[in-house]
Design a protein around this motif. Sequence first.
Motif, PDB file in Angstrom:
ATOM      1  N   GLN A  86       0.830  -1.196   0.000  1.00 37.97           N
ATOM      2  CA  GLN A  86       0.000   0.000   0.000  1.00 37.97           C
ATOM      3  C   GLN A  86       0.867   1.250   0.000  1.00 37.97           C
ATOM      4  OE1 GLN A  86      -2.723  -0.213   3.253  1.00 37.97           O
ATOM      5  NE2 GLN A  86      -3.970  -1.803   2.308  1.00 37.97           N
ATOM      6  N   PRO A  87       0.405   2.314  -0.690  1.00 37.59           N
ATOM      7  CA  PRO A  87       1.162   3.561  -0.721  1.00 37.59           C
ATOM      8  C   PRO A  87       1.369   4.110   0.683  1.00 37.59           C
ATOM      9  CG  PRO A  87      -0.596   3.575  -2.344  1.00 37.59           C
ATOM     10  CD  PRO A  87      -0.816   2.375  -1.478  1.00 37.59           C
ATOM     11  N   ALA A  88       2.553   4.643   0.896  1.00 39.49           N
ATOM     12  CA  ALA A  88       2.854   5.242   2.191  1.00 39.49           C
ATOM     13  C   ALA A  88       2.520   6.730   2.146  1.00 39.49           C
ATOM     14  CB  ALA A  88       4.325   5.031   2.525  1.00 39.49           C
ATOM     15  N   GLY A  89       2.310   7.321   3.306  1.00 39.29           N
ATOM     16  CA  GLY A  89       2.094   8.747   3.372  1.00 39.29           C
ATOM     17  C   GLY A  89       0.686   9.102   3.801  1.00 39.29           C
ATOM     18  N   ALA A  90       0.525  10.338   4.279  1.00 36.84           N
ATOM     19  CA  ALA A  90      -0.774  10.808   4.740  1.00 36.84           C
ATOM     20  C   ALA A  90      -1.668  11.125   3.548  1.00 36.84           C
ATOM     21  CB  ALA A  90      -0.576  12.048   5.606  1.00 36.84           C
ATOM     22  N   VAL A  91      -2.954  11.265   3.819  1.00 37.35           N
ATOM     23  CA  VAL A  91      -3.898  11.681   2.791  1.00 37.35           C
ATOM     24  C   VAL A  91      -3.475  13.063   2.277  1.00 37.35           C
ATOM     25  CG1 VAL A  91      -6.300  12.284   2.343  1.00 37.35           C
ATOM     26  CG2 VAL A  91      -5.760  10.330   3.796  1.00 37.35           C
ATOM     27  N   GLU A  92      -3.539  13.233   0.972  1.00 34.48           N
ATOM     28  CA  GLU A  92      -3.050  14.470   0.354  1.00 34.48           C
ATOM     29  C   GLU A  92      -4.157  15.133  -0.463  1.00 34.48           C
ATOM     30  OE1 GLU A  92       0.873  14.165  -1.463  1.00 34.48           O
ATOM     31  OE2 GLU A  92       1.126  12.197  -0.535  1.00 34.48           O
ATOM     32  N   GLY A  97      -2.229   5.900  -3.946  1.00 33.74           N
ATOM     33  CA  GLY A  97      -3.451   5.123  -4.092  1.00 33.74           C
ATOM     34  C   GLY A  97      -4.692   5.863  -3.641  1.00 33.74           C
ATOM     35  N   GLN A  98      -5.804   5.130  -3.637  1.00 32.42           N
ATOM     36  CA  GLN A  98      -7.104   5.714  -3.311  1.00 32.42           C
ATOM     37  C   GLN A  98      -7.144   6.271  -1.900  1.00 32.42           C
ATOM     38  OE1 GLN A  98      -9.748   2.456  -4.107  1.00 32.42           O
ATOM     39  NE2 GLN A  98      -9.331   2.475  -6.309  1.00 32.42           N
ATOM     40  N   SER A  99      -6.434   5.656  -0.969  1.00 33.60           N
ATOM     41  CA  SER A  99      -6.435   6.147   0.407  1.00 33.60           C
ATOM     42  C   SER A  99      -5.620   7.422   0.554  1.00 33.60           C
ATOM     43  CB  SER A  99      -5.879   5.073   1.354  1.00 33.60           C
ATOM     44  OG  SER A  99      -4.520   4.802   1.058  1.00 33.60           O
ATOM     45  N   VAL A 100      -4.830   7.746  -0.454  1.00 32.08           N
ATOM     46  CA  VAL A 100      -3.981   8.938  -0.408  1.00 32.08           C
ATOM     47  C   VAL A 100      -4.592  10.093  -1.197  1.00 32.08           C
ATOM     48  CG1 VAL A 100      -1.691   9.875  -0.958  1.00 32.08           C
ATOM     49  CG2 VAL A 100      -1.915   7.535  -0.099  1.00 32.08           C
ATOM     50  N   ILE A 101      -5.080   9.812  -2.413  1.00 33.76           N
ATOM     51  CA  ILE A 101      -5.575  10.896  -3.273  1.00 33.76           C
ATOM     52  C   ILE A 101      -7.004  10.658  -3.759  1.00 33.76           C
ATOM     53  CG2 ILE A 101      -3.311  11.684  -4.049  1.00 33.76           C
ATOM     54  CD1 ILE A 101      -3.613   9.945  -6.528  1.00 33.76           C
ATOM     55  N   GLY A 102      -7.665   9.638  -3.235  1.00 36.21           N
ATOM     56  CA  GLY A 102      -9.040   9.382  -3.626  1.00 36.21           C
ATOM     57  C   GLY A 102      -9.139   8.629  -4.946  1.00 36.21           C
ATOM     58  N   THR A 103     -10.293   8.029  -5.183  1.00 32.89           N
ATOM     59  CA  THR A 103     -10.499   7.258  -6.415  1.00 32.89           C
ATOM     60  C   THR A 103     -10.361   8.136  -7.644  1.00 32.89           C
ATOM     61  OG1 THR A 103     -12.012   5.762  -5.263  1.00 32.89           O
ATOM     62  CG2 THR A 103     -12.118   5.777  -7.663  1.00 32.89           C
ATOM     63  N   ASP A 104     -10.931   9.347  -7.591  1.00 28.31           N
ATOM     64  CA  ASP A 104     -10.838  10.232  -8.755  1.00 28.31           C
ATOM     65  C   ASP A 104      -9.423  10.761  -8.950  1.00 28.31           C
ATOM     66  OD1 ASP A 104     -10.978  11.761  -6.452  1.00 28.31           O
ATOM     67  OD2 ASP A 104     -12.580  13.084  -7.166  1.00 28.31           O
ATOM     68  N   THR A 120      -2.681  -4.561  -6.687  1.00 30.87           N
ATOM     69  CA  THR A 120      -2.584  -5.725  -5.813  1.00 30.87           C
ATOM     70  C   THR A 120      -2.981  -5.375  -4.380  1.00 30.87           C
ATOM     71  OG1 THR A 120      -0.812  -6.644  -7.171  1.00 30.87           O
ATOM     72  CG2 THR A 120      -1.039  -7.537  -4.961  1.00 30.87           C
ATOM     73  N   ALA A 121      -2.663  -4.148  -3.978  1.00 29.92           N
ATOM     74  CA  ALA A 121      -2.985  -3.711  -2.622  1.00 29.92           C
ATOM     75  C   ALA A 121      -4.419  -3.210  -2.496  1.00 29.92           C
ATOM     76  CB  ALA A 121      -2.023  -2.597  -2.203  1.00 29.92           C
ATOM     77  N   GLY A 122      -5.183  -3.237  -3.583  1.00 30.58           N
ATOM     78  CA  GLY A 122      -6.545  -2.735  -3.544  1.00 30.58           C
ATOM     79  C   GLY A 122      -6.635  -1.222  -3.550  1.00 30.58           C
ATOM     80  N   GLU A 123      -5.562  -0.564  -3.988  1.00 37.05           N
ATOM     81  CA  GLU A 123      -5.483   0.894  -3.956  1.00 37.05           C
ATOM     82  C   GLU A 123      -5.695   1.529  -5.330  1.00 37.05           C
ATOM     83  OE1 GLU A 123      -4.828   3.392  -1.690  1.00 37.05           O
ATOM     84  OE2 GLU A 123      -5.096   2.047   0.010  1.00 37.05           O
ATOM     85  N   ALA A 124      -5.902   0.730  -6.369  1.00 43.67           N
ATOM     86  CA  ALA A 124      -6.104   1.269  -7.719  1.00 43.67           C
ATOM     87  C   ALA A 124      -6.965   0.298  -8.510  1.00 43.67           C
ATOM     88  CB  ALA A 124      -4.760   1.505  -8.408  1.00 43.67           C
ATOM     89  N   ASP A 125      -7.528   0.800  -9.581  1.00 35.68           N
ATOM     90  CA  ASP A 125      -8.457   0.038 -10.416  1.00 35.68           C
ATOM     91  C   ASP A 125      -7.681  -0.849 -11.391  1.00 35.68           C
ATOM     92  OD1 ASP A 125     -10.411  -0.835 -12.230  1.00 35.68           O
ATOM     93  OD2 ASP A 125     -11.505   1.061 -12.152  1.00 35.68           O
ATOM     94  N   PRO A 126      -7.934  -2.158 -11.412  1.00 36.82           N
ATOM     95  CA  PRO A 126      -7.225  -3.028 -12.348  1.00 36.82           C
ATOM     96  C   PRO A 126      -7.479  -2.663 -13.815  1.00 36.82           C
ATOM     97  CG  PRO A 126      -9.038  -4.205 -11.278  1.00 36.82           C
ATOM     98  CD  PRO A 126      -8.863  -2.921 -10.541  1.00 36.82           C
TER      99      PRO A 126
END
Length: 234
Positions: free
Chosen positions: A61-67, A124-131, A162-168
């Motif tokens: 999973q991507p590291a770092g706070a939500v941005e 990933g999505q937890s960092v910059i959102g799905t959009d 693979t980490a569920g953080e982006a759309d395949p």
Amino acid sequence: MHSNYLFVGFVLRPFQVSTPPEPPFRWVARDDLASLDLPRATQVLGAYLFSLVPELAPALQPAGAVEPGLRLALLERMERDQAVRMVAADVRAAPQHREQWRAIDEANTAWVKDLLADRISFPGQSVIGTDGVQALWLMVQHADHDRELQSRCADLLGRAVTAGEADPQHLALLEDRLACAAGQPQWFGSQFHRRPDGGLEPAPLQEPALVDEFRSWVGLDSLEHYAERLARLP
């Protein structure tokens, strides 16, 4: 997974195969494993490896706070990316518009390259959102003048998927883009070109008879429906 041997692999970019394997193998999803005609030991090993995925995924999973600031910057750039493309054909063909298009793509590519220079993962999505992820992928997809960046991003994006953080689907379309640029057949049929008569057709396919199956794996609709949508675009 080989059909006759105890050989199971877990990969981030399953369609990045440099040479045809011998004997032939196929990629399988967890739900398909039990229905395959395989030695019992191979099924047990495959099921065990699939069970490890939830443990492996957090490490990718991507590291770092939500941005949120980064997300907004990405959305603004995606808006410019789309605005220059979603115009009538006669406008798109004008030299001045083509130059504006080129300048936007080059500016976005340079910005993305700088953004990812010191990162070891795709935000990933937890960092910059799905959009936000969609916006970043779209700029990478349109960075055709920098194949090195696209290839590196495919590696990073594979980890995020693979980490569920982006759309395949995004990874599938980027892999097709890279394959066609290298003169290789594509897996998912996402890349089209125009015939001499002006009609659209998919670039050469790796497995024409299986393309809809491959597309379903990543949540894409049939190639026929996709082609119909493309034909309706300006």
